[in-house]
Each structure stands twice: as structure tokens, then as C-alpha cells.
Design a protein around this motif. Structure first.
Motif: not given
Length: 176
Positions: A148-150, A142-146, A152-153
Motif C-alpha cells: 500500500e505504501q509503494l 506487513s507485506q500488505q502495508l508495504q 501510494a508512492q
């Protein structure tokens, strides 16, 4: 677990999100046995409190004779009897109850020995480690996905800033 402990049935109970009541999630049994899927222990049940604090195997017969179980409703006792629950074993991690192993009667009608109860406690410790590792892995994913999303932003913001600067430079040079 059923074959290893020579039990007729077994279930893993885990807390429900929100209520904290322990409900049978995984059930293993011999064919024709009454399913433990209906087994549920409320979070404020004295059995759950005892399993949380003691961290020991609880035998069904002790529920009828030990004073700390006076608060167990007759309905709950009947459910334990109808489903044939003989042993309840806590799965604890960091001092809190994260699951319960429920074993039904033994296949041959004998009762569980102290050695089998100790073995069940050992198995519950191993299960607690596995559950804790699974939770940490889920948290890490979950932290890794977060992250990656940050990331990308951030990249998107950089591209937008580059485009804005490019447009500003182009417009200002054209005006000159």
C-alpha cells in the motif's frame, strides 16, 4: 491449561529478540502459588538444546539423572525446584524451537502420567500451528502495508509527473 492438566501453574516461554533466551511470557496459576514469571532458560542451556533436538516432554526428575544435563547450573536447578516446574514441553515448528510449555506440580500431588505427557505434546503441536499461522498473518499484514505504501508512492509520482508535463505544455504553448 492449568485446569485441563490439573496443574498448579503453567507458563509459556518464548525466545527474546536478540538473545534467543526463553523467558516466561504468559503465566497461569492458582491463587497463592509461586509465579513462573521469573522462569528463564538461556539459549545455550542443555535443557533448551535437548528440547530442540528431541521434541519430547522433559520431566524435572530427568534433569538430575541424565548425563546430557551435566551442564545445567545448580542455580537453574534450584529455580526449577523453587518454582515447582515438573514438565517442560517443546513447541516446535519446522524443526526449530519456538516456545516451551512449563507445567508446575499437579494439584493433588500426583505425578503426570505418560498419557498426560503425550496429550501435552499434542497440545504443543496445535500451539505451534497457531503460532505459525499468527506469524504468517503478521507477515502478510506487513507485506500488505508495504504494498500500500509503494502504491501510494507510485500514485504520487504519477501526479507529480502529470503536473510537470502540464506546466511544460502550458509554458511552451504560452511562449509560442
Amino acid at each position: 491449561l492449568v485446569q485441563f492438566m490439573h496443574a498448579r501453574r503453567a507458563a509459556l516461554l518464548f525466545p527474546e529478540i536478540g538473545s534467543g533466551d526463553f523467558k516466561a511470557r504468559f503465566v497461569q496459576q492458582n491463587s497463592g502459588e509461586k509465579p513462573l514469571t521469573k522462569l528463564k532458560l538461556l539459549s545455550d542451556n542443555p535443557i533448551v538444546s535437548w528440547l530442540t533436538t528431541k521434541g519430547e516432554v522433559l520431566r524435572r526428575k530427568h534433569i538430575d539423572i541424565m548425563p546430557q544435563f551435566k551442564g545445567v547450573w545448580q542455580v537453574e536447578r534450584v529455580i526449577l525446584d523453587v518454582l515447582g516446574v515438573e514438565l517442560l514441553c517443546p513447541i516446535r515448528s519446522r524443526g526449530s524451537l519456538i516456545g516451551i510449555i512449563a507445567l508446575g506440580e499437579k494439584q493433588y500431588g500426583s505425578s503426570y502420567s505418560d498419557e498426560e505427557a503425550d496429550l501435552l505434546i499434542t497440545m504443543s503441536h496445535e500451539a505451534a500451528v497457531a503460532l505459525e499461522n499468527a506469524r504468517m498473518l503478521d507477515s502478510l499484514k506487513s507485506q500488505q502495508l508495504q504494498v500500500e505504501q509503494l502504491l501510494a508512492q507510485v500514485v504520487l509520482a504519477q501526479e507529480e509527473e502529470r503536473n510537470r508535463i502540464s506546466i511544460d505544455l502550458h509554458d511552451s504553448v504560452a511562449q509560442w
